[in-house]
Design an enzyme around this catalytic site. Structure first.
Site, short mmCIF file in Angstrom:
data_model
loop_
_atom_site.label_atom_id
_atom_site.label_comp_id
_atom_site.label_asym_id
_atom_site.label_seq_id
_atom_site.Cartn_x
_atom_site.Cartn_y
_atom_site.Cartn_z
N ARG A 106 36.08 -9.93 -41.10
CA ARG A 106 35.19 -9.06 -41.89
C ARG A 106 35.97 -8.09 -42.77
NH1 ARG A 106 30.28 -8.08 -37.58
NH2 ARG A 106 29.15 -9.95 -38.20
N LYS A 138 15.47 -23.26 -29.79
CA LYS A 138 14.01 -23.22 -29.77
C LYS A 138 13.36 -23.39 -31.13
CE LYS A 138 13.49 -20.26 -25.77
NZ LYS A 138 13.07 -18.95 -25.30
N GLY A 160 22.66 -17.13 -37.12
CA GLY A 160 22.72 -17.21 -35.66
C GLY A 160 24.06 -17.73 -35.16
N GLY A 213 21.84 -12.60 -38.79
CA GLY A 213 20.42 -12.25 -38.98
C GLY A 213 20.03 -12.21 -40.45
P1 AMP Z 1 20.21 -20.90 -31.97
O1 AMP Z 1 20.79 -19.52 -31.77
O2 AMP Z 1 18.74 -20.96 -31.98
O3 AMP Z 1 20.86 -21.58 -33.15
O4 AMP Z 1 20.58 -21.73 -30.67
C1 AMP Z 1 21.89 -22.02 -30.33
C2 AMP Z 1 21.92 -22.47 -28.90
O5 AMP Z 1 21.16 -23.63 -28.74
C3 AMP Z 1 23.31 -22.79 -28.44
O6 AMP Z 1 23.71 -21.83 -27.50
C4 AMP Z 1 23.16 -24.17 -27.79
O7 AMP Z 1 23.79 -24.26 -26.55
C5 AMP Z 1 21.67 -24.30 -27.63
N1 AMP Z 1 21.24 -25.70 -27.58
C6 AMP Z 1 21.49 -26.67 -28.46
N2 AMP Z 1 21.00 -27.85 -28.03
C7 AMP Z 1 20.42 -27.64 -26.84
C8 AMP Z 1 19.74 -28.46 -25.89
N3 AMP Z 1 19.57 -29.75 -26.11
N4 AMP Z 1 19.28 -27.89 -24.77
C9 AMP Z 1 19.45 -26.57 -24.56
N5 AMP Z 1 20.08 -25.74 -25.42
C10 AMP Z 1 20.55 -26.26 -26.54
#
Ligand code: AMP
Length: 396
Positions: free
Chosen positions: A35, A198, A354, A377
């Site tokens: 940064r 999610k 993220g 974010g």
């Molecule tokens: P996000 O911050 O929403 O981009 O989510 C990232 C997280 O999603 C990471 O920590 C991954 O470990 C998790 N992730 C990716 N694929 C899967 C999966 N099939 N089951 C559970 N967690 C997952």
């Protein structure tokens, strides 16, 4: 869009909002300087014009109270080394200590103000506090993309005290251009790869980008909500049952808008959420009870590869598997490799939001994609189609 190049800083003090919220180790040494490096071009431009730079930032979450562990004094030496000019320090960001330090500052010099968040007024976007900050410069420069989605005093409110004398720093301008290149002026075909845990955290992004992209690759944990909604068996995979209707609606919207949606057809399933779990490749619609899909399978990756290699503009947000565990990192690494190849063939690729940046850094893809966003974010909110307050305040 006004940038630094629209100004000459000779004999001017630039009040620059930087993002020096860097990680420190137990001895208060900076463990990741990216940064600070990222702000260097902006600071050098001001100095080379013959001006002085007054830097302001937050560090950590002191919640409105002075906290020596989160003092920006810890990073002064590192900033001096990176910029190549000795950095002076003011023990507060407003009041006598700051005013005196700014008054003593000579052209060609750099002053770093103490942590903005030692004052409640920073996050509250307080007017009087913003005005007190505004006293420190002739021109306001915002170069902190990571906080551009916050209407804080130093990121947004302060700008109103600089009518006609405010601009984006080089880093923030680069971020804005990279996002525009995907969301507005992207060369076709445009592909978004959305992964992560999610659906619920990505809904607004998906809905917003359906108007901009030709292809949407859905991967990672959110896949299973879509698969189950379509009647597939997802076993113990992560799934948001209350979002299944929404998932079907997204697929309908995509069809109506002519967006091709690609989801995994096979997955690496595990009998536990554990790096050492037993694993097997299974059809995405036939995941047995007691098993959960934790990475994309080879057939899926082959399909994704073709889509990515045929794209001219690529946006990647979110891993396609649980990349933190070695056993389930293969899919995410493969996606990075395909994007690397597409980029070498002339595509523009943007990664951000993220956890994506963590994955990209972990696997060394930083230099292989066209642009890695510095703001988690802020990037997510940009992809959701929101106008970030810090950006609006400069354009105002
Ligand atoms: P996000 O911050 O929403 O981009 O989510 C990232 C997280 O999603 C990471 O920590 C991954 O470990 C998790 N992730 C990716 N694929 C899967 C999966 N099939 N089951 C559970 N967690 C997952």
């Amino acid at each position: 869009m006004k940038t630094l190049d629209d100004y000459n800083f000779e004999d001017k003090k630039a009040l620059i909002r930087v993002d020096f919220n860097v990680p420190l180790d137990g001895d208060f040494k900076v463990t990741d300087t990216s940064r600070i490096e990222a702000a260097k071009p902006t600071i050098l431009k001001v100095l080379e014009d013959g001006g002085a730079a007054v830097l302001m930032s937050h560090l950590g979450r002191p919640k409105g109270k002075s906290n020596p562990d989160m003092s920006l004094s810890h990073i002064c030496e590192t900033v001096s080394e990176i910029i190549g000019v000795e950095v002076k320090f003011a023990s507060d960001c407003v009041g006598k200590a700051a005013d005196d330090a700014v008054a003593d500052l000579e052209m060609g010099e750099i002053l770093l103000l103490e942590n903005l968040r030692f004052h409640d007024e920073e996050e509250a976007g307080d007017e009087a506090f913003s005005k007190a900050l505004a006293k420190h410069g002739d021109i306001y420069v915002n170069d902190a993309f990571g906080t551009a989605h916050r209407a804080h005093a130093s990121t947004t409110i302060v700008a109103k005290f600089f009518p006609g004398k405010k601009c984006f720093g080089y880093l923030l301008a680069k971020e804005i251009k990279a996002i525009e290149k995907v969301m507005r002026t992207g060369e076709k075909s445009i592909t978004a790869i959305l992964g992560g845990a999610k659906v619920s955290s990505k809904i607004t992004i998906i809905e917003n980008i359906l108007d901009k992209v030709d292809n949407l690759i859905i991967g990672g944990g959110m896949t299973y909500t879509f698969i189950k909604a379509q009647g597939g068996k997802v076993g113990d995979s992560i799934c948001e049952d209350d979002k299944m209707d929404l998932a079907l609606d997204i697929l309908k919207q995509a069809e109506a808008k002519g967006v091709q949606v690609y989801m995994p057809v096979d997955v690496l399933a595990a009998d536990a959420f554990d790096n050492n779990a037993k694993t097997q490749f299974v059809d995405v619609n036939e995941i047995p009870e007691g098993w959960q899909g934790l990475d994309a399978g080879p057939k899926s990756l082959e399909i994704f590869k073709q889509v990515i290699l045929n794209s001219k503009t690529i946006l990647w947000n979110g891993p396609v598997g649980v990349f933190e565990m070695e056993s389930f990192a293969n899919g995410t690494i493969a996606i990075g490799n395909y994007i690397d190849e597409a980029t070498q063939n002339g595509a523009f690729s943007l990664v951000g939001g993220g956890d994506s940046v963590a994955a990209v850094k972990q696997f060394g893809f930083e230099d292989k994609v066209s642009y890695v966003s510095t703001g988690g974010g802020a990037m997510l909110e940009s992809l959701e189609g929101r106008t970030l307050p810090g950006i609006a305040a400069i354009l105002d």
